[in-house]
Design an enzyme around this catalytic site. Structure first.
Site, PDB file in Angstrom:
ATOM      1  N   TYR A   1       0.812  -1.217   0.000  1.00 53.74           N
ATOM      2  CA  TYR A   1       0.000   0.000   0.000  1.00 53.74           C
ATOM      3  C   TYR A   1       0.848   1.271   0.000  1.00 53.74           C
ATOM      4  O   TYR A   1       0.376   2.316  -0.423  1.00 53.74           O
ATOM      5  CB  TYR A   1      -0.906   0.023   1.236  1.00 53.74           C
ATOM      6  CG  TYR A   1      -2.209  -0.717   1.081  1.00 53.74           C
ATOM      7  CD1 TYR A   1      -2.226  -2.060   0.729  1.00 53.74           C
ATOM      8  CD2 TYR A   1      -3.421  -0.066   1.293  1.00 53.74           C
ATOM      9  CE1 TYR A   1      -3.415  -2.742   0.609  1.00 53.74           C
ATOM     10  CE2 TYR A   1      -4.619  -0.743   1.178  1.00 53.74           C
ATOM     11  CZ  TYR A   1      -4.615  -2.077   0.841  1.00 53.74           C
ATOM     12  OH  TYR A   1      -5.807  -2.747   0.723  1.00 53.74           O
ATOM     13  N   LYS A  40       3.710 -15.352   2.379  1.00 53.79           N
ATOM     14  CA  LYS A  40       3.895 -16.093   1.127  1.00 53.79           C
ATOM     15  C   LYS A  40       5.395 -16.333   0.981  1.00 53.79           C
ATOM     16  O   LYS A  40       6.027 -15.938  -0.013  1.00 53.79           O
ATOM     17  CB  LYS A  40       3.298 -15.277  -0.038  1.00 53.79           C
ATOM     18  CG  LYS A  40       3.259 -15.999  -1.376  1.00 53.79           C
ATOM     19  CD  LYS A  40       2.255 -17.134  -1.437  1.00 53.79           C
ATOM     20  CE  LYS A  40       2.368 -17.869  -2.768  1.00 53.79           C
ATOM     21  NZ  LYS A  40       1.575 -19.114  -2.791  1.00 53.79           N
ATOM     22  N   ASP A  58      -2.322 -18.487   0.628  1.00 52.13           N
ATOM     23  CA  ASP A  58      -3.337 -19.195  -0.180  1.00 52.13           C
ATOM     24  C   ASP A  58      -3.989 -20.294   0.649  1.00 52.13           C
ATOM     25  O   ASP A  58      -5.206 -20.490   0.619  1.00 52.13           O
ATOM     26  CB  ASP A  58      -2.734 -19.729  -1.489  1.00 52.13           C
ATOM     27  CG  ASP A  58      -1.389 -20.422  -1.323  1.00 52.13           C
ATOM     28  OD1 ASP A  58      -0.829 -20.402  -0.208  1.00 52.13           O
ATOM     29  OD2 ASP A  58      -0.900 -21.000  -2.315  1.00 52.13           O
ATOM     30  N   ASP A  85      -6.039  -7.171   4.225  1.00 49.21           N
ATOM     31  CA  ASP A  85      -7.199  -6.558   3.576  1.00 49.21           C
ATOM     32  C   ASP A  85      -8.086  -7.652   2.977  1.00 49.21           C
ATOM     33  O   ASP A  85      -9.299  -7.671   3.184  1.00 49.21           O
ATOM     34  CB  ASP A  85      -6.725  -5.601   2.478  1.00 49.21           C
ATOM     35  CG  ASP A  85      -7.883  -4.941   1.748  1.00 49.21           C
ATOM     36  OD1 ASP A  85      -8.822  -4.495   2.439  1.00 49.21           O
ATOM     37  OD2 ASP A  85      -7.861  -4.895   0.507  1.00 49.21           O
ATOM     38  N   ASP A 111     -11.895  -9.400   4.627  1.00 51.58           N
ATOM     39  CA  ASP A 111     -13.188  -9.417   3.918  1.00 51.58           C
ATOM     40  C   ASP A 111     -13.707 -10.852   3.813  1.00 51.58           C
ATOM     41  O   ASP A 111     -14.897 -11.117   4.004  1.00 51.58           O
ATOM     42  CB  ASP A 111     -13.061  -8.831   2.500  1.00 51.58           C
ATOM     43  CG  ASP A 111     -13.394  -7.349   2.445  1.00 51.58           C
ATOM     44  OD1 ASP A 111     -13.095  -6.649   3.430  1.00 51.58           O
ATOM     45  OD2 ASP A 111     -13.953  -6.884   1.428  1.00 51.58           O
TER      46      ASP A 111
END
Ligand code: IPM
Ligand code: MG
Length: 357
Positions: free
Chosen positions: A142, A191, A223, A247, A251
């Site tokens: 970001y 990751k 993942d 983020d 959700d």
């Protein structure tokens, strides 16, 4: 106590849900004898319309001088074609960065009475969904270097993921401390099989975990974490992860509870001042219709009382009132599962009635 609050209604359903939370705060101040002075400020799309920028200086100044900030939501289709630095979302990113709010706490808990609203099978929800997502908020993709250029394959664009050991360590400390107060389990999500920044993330967490032998630590690739959240969310207590992964996963996790309209969040830095906001967006499709679910914002106000002002009793009272109203069967459209629903005003009134009972 006396507290100076800045309320940022923002765009879309923002003004409606902030209105509800402000009413709840007024009741709390009366009932428990506190003075909350509440000052409204513009940010997001409405600030672009009124002041030409998403985060006006006077808004930033008011927030920097405040004891905490409660925000509704920013964004809307009419501002989507503006250049990146002028988009409503910049207001949020600017506030997070300027206030130094590097730790974002997103509790995801399925209330028993709402189990039917969860898309998961009952044998999975029966095991419980109670996860705290700790998202790094002022670094990573970001805020990394970005740009555009012309290359041999035509125009290109890039964003960079960059984390320092210190940025990783301090978010790790927040997560470990939170785990200590919960079920003492923490899963760090990265990751590391592909990304160098994730390998540093994992190394740093492994050094830090030596200081928390009482917390059961694990690593998980992002993942797989996305899959495990659906397969068996009961395995998670605290999850800590980077800005972008947090983020996305928050959700995803929000859906396990039936609706993103129920989830509150706190963004914290070194001091006590925080930014509290629902994790959902501005929902322009239902804005102004009086049907938005204000619960996430009301619960964000409760988080503010608990985390920034140490008002645990007051926060408990709000959370209990919300639970009571859901138990009485009142639902806004998003959690009504096709059944009867009430509007923003009605559910707020019910919550206030429960608070005053
Ligand atoms: C969130 C939101 C924001 C983010 C947007 C509005 C910039 O999705 O708080 O999760 O990506 O951080
Ligand atoms: Mg998001």
């Amino acid at each position: 106590m006396n507290a100076n609050l800045v309320l940022i209604p923002g765009d879309g359903i923002g003004p409606e849900i902030i209105g509800s939370a402000a009413e709840v705060l007024r009741i709390i101040s009366r009932k428990f004898n506190h003075t909350f002075s509440m000052k409204e400020a513009d940010a997001g799309g409405c600030a672009i319309d009124r002041h030409g920028v998403p985060l006006p200086d006077e808004t930033l100044k008011a927030c920097l001088e405040s004891d905490s900030v409660l925000l509704g939501a920013v964004g809307g289709t009419q501002w989507e074609t503006l250049p990146g630095h002028l988009r409503p979302e910049r207001a949020l990113l600017g506030l997070r960065k300027e206030l130094g709010l590097f730790a974002n706490l997103r509790p995801v808990k399925l209330q028993k009475v709402l189990a039917a609203a969860s898309p998961l099978r009952q044998d999975i929800t029966d095991r419980g969904v109670d996860v705290l997502i700790v998202r790094e908020l002022t670094g990573g993709l970001y805020f990394g270097e970005r740009g555009r250029g012309e290359g041999s394959m035509g125009p290109y664009a890039y964003d960079t993921e960059r984390y320092s050991v210190e940025e990783i360590r301090r978010i790790g400390v927040v997560a470990f401390e939170a785990a200590r107060k919960r079920r003492k389990k923490m899963c760090s999500v990265d990751k590391a099989n592909v990304l160098e920044s994730s390998r540093l993330w994992r190394e740093t967490m492994h050094v830090l975990k030596q200081e928390y032998p009482d917390v059961q630590y694990s690593d998980m690739l992002v993942d797989n974490a996305a899959m495990q959240l659906i397969r068996d969310p009961s395995q998670f207590d605290v999850m800590v992860t980077s800005n972008l992964f947090g983020d996305i996963l928050s959700d995803e996790a929000s859906q396990l509870t039936g609706s993103i309209g129920l989830l509150a969040s706190a963004s914290l830095g070194k001091g006590k001042c925080g930014l509290y906001e629902p994790i959902h967006g501005s929902a322009p499709d239902i804005a102004g219709k009086g049907v938005a679910n204000p619960i996430a914002t009301i619960l964000s106000a409760a988080m503010m009382l608990r985390m920034s002002f140490d008002l645990a009793q007051e926060a408990d009272a709000i959370e209990a009132a919300v639970e009571a109203v859901l138990e009485q069967g009142y639902r806004t459209g998003d959690i009504a599962a096709g059944g009867l629903s009430v509007g923003t005003k009605e559910i707020t009134e019910k919550i206030i009635e429960a608070l005053e009972a």
